[in-house]
Design an enzyme around this catalytic site. Structure first.
Site, mmCIF file in Angstrom:
data_model
loop_
_atom_site.group_PDB
_atom_site.id
_atom_site.type_symbol
_atom_site.label_atom_id
_atom_site.label_comp_id
_atom_site.label_asym_id
_atom_site.label_seq_id
_atom_site.Cartn_x
_atom_site.Cartn_y
_atom_site.Cartn_z
ATOM 1 N N CYS A 105 0.846 -1.199 0.000
ATOM 2 C CA CYS A 105 0.000 0.000 0.000
ATOM 3 C C CYS A 105 0.884 1.252 0.000
ATOM 4 C CB CYS A 105 -0.976 -0.028 1.184
ATOM 5 S SG CYS A 105 -2.401 1.054 0.951
ATOM 6 N N HIS A 209 -3.503 -5.178 0.534
ATOM 7 C CA HIS A 209 -2.987 -5.632 1.827
ATOM 8 C C HIS A 209 -3.006 -7.160 1.923
ATOM 9 C CE1 HIS A 209 -2.419 -1.908 4.202
ATOM 10 N NE2 HIS A 209 -3.247 -1.404 3.297
ATOM 11 N N GLU A 211 -1.268 -9.037 3.776
ATOM 12 C CA GLU A 211 -1.145 -9.520 5.154
ATOM 13 C C GLU A 211 -2.513 -9.808 5.762
ATOM 14 O OE1 GLU A 211 -1.977 -5.228 5.940
ATOM 15 O OE2 GLU A 211 -0.982 -6.385 4.383
#
Length: 237
Positions: A105, A209, A211
């Site tokens: 990001c 994202h 993660e």
């Protein structure tokens, strides 16, 4: 010995360092040893780059537009100059050493600015064409829009497909992308979603994202972190 991964942090208006645990856990799951990097160490960025095996540029607020030759747009969000300085210095040091970098990001945008690129300060006001919802209202671990991947790119090879679903939490995006980077993925509204370097073993940035998606078992997202740590291990050896 596990590879040591430097993870950049955010800092709030009171000076407190902030880091979502999702980032740390993604590195641990992939086999890396997280090393949290504070602000204020830009003068020692060469020493830090020597100490770590890989750099993880995390998400967060906006980048100061003065750093890419612009003044602030009315829709520019909060900037943290001290964080900008550290991340840009570290990104440049790591690229000079050809050590692996993963940018997520804001981290993607930091990589682009570090190489001399520019950013749309607000995609909703600075794009002529209609824009998708890039700051989703869906849960953070839910993928909401597609990214079309360039054939032969790292992510296309990893995914085994020319298109993947991602989540989205941003109002800025890349504008001019300089060498050594090439654009390797765009959304259906042509927002740049991923870049990778042709001159480094592993320097990659994504606008979404992974993660968060990895926590829900998304194989591509988990693969991004696994391959990052693998590259750090290869560089280490």
């Amino acid at each position: 010995m596990k590879p040591v991964i430097g993870i950049t942090t955010d800092v709030d208006k009171d000076g407190k360092h902030l880091l979502n645990n999702n980032y740390v856990q993604a590195i641990i799951r992939a086999g890396g040893l997280p090393f949290i990097i504070p602000i204020g160490i830009e003068g020692d960025s060469a020493q830090v780059a020597d100490l770590i095996d890989g750099l993880f540029l995390t998400g967060g607020g906006d980048i100061d537009p003065l750093l890419f030759g612009e003044e602030p747009h009315p829709n520019l969000g909060q900037v943290t100059p001290a964080r900008d300085i550290v991340e840009l210095e570290l990104a440049r040091q790591m690229m000079n050493c050809d050590k692996p970098i993963l940018g997520i990001c804001r981290g993607l945008q930091v990589l682009n600015v570090a190489a001399g690129g520019t950013i749309y300060q607000d995609i909703y006001k600075q794009h002529a064409q209609p824009i998708l919802q890039h700051h989703q209202k869906a849960p953070t671990g839910h993928a909401t829009h597609y990214v079309q991947l360039k054939k032969g790119s790292f992510l296309e090879e990893l995914a085994g497909s020319g298109r993947i679903l991602v989540n989205s939490f941003h109002h800025q995006s890349l504008k001019d992308v300089p060498e050594p980077f090439s654009v390797t993925g765009v959304s259906t509204d042509q927002i740049i979603e991923t870049i990778e370097s042709a001159q480094h073993q592993f320097v990659i940035g994504v606008q979404w994202h992974p993660e968060r998606l990895a926590e829900n078992g998304d194989s591509v997202s988990m693969g991004i972190f696994n391959r990052f740590i693998q590259a750090c291990n290869n560089r280490k050896s």
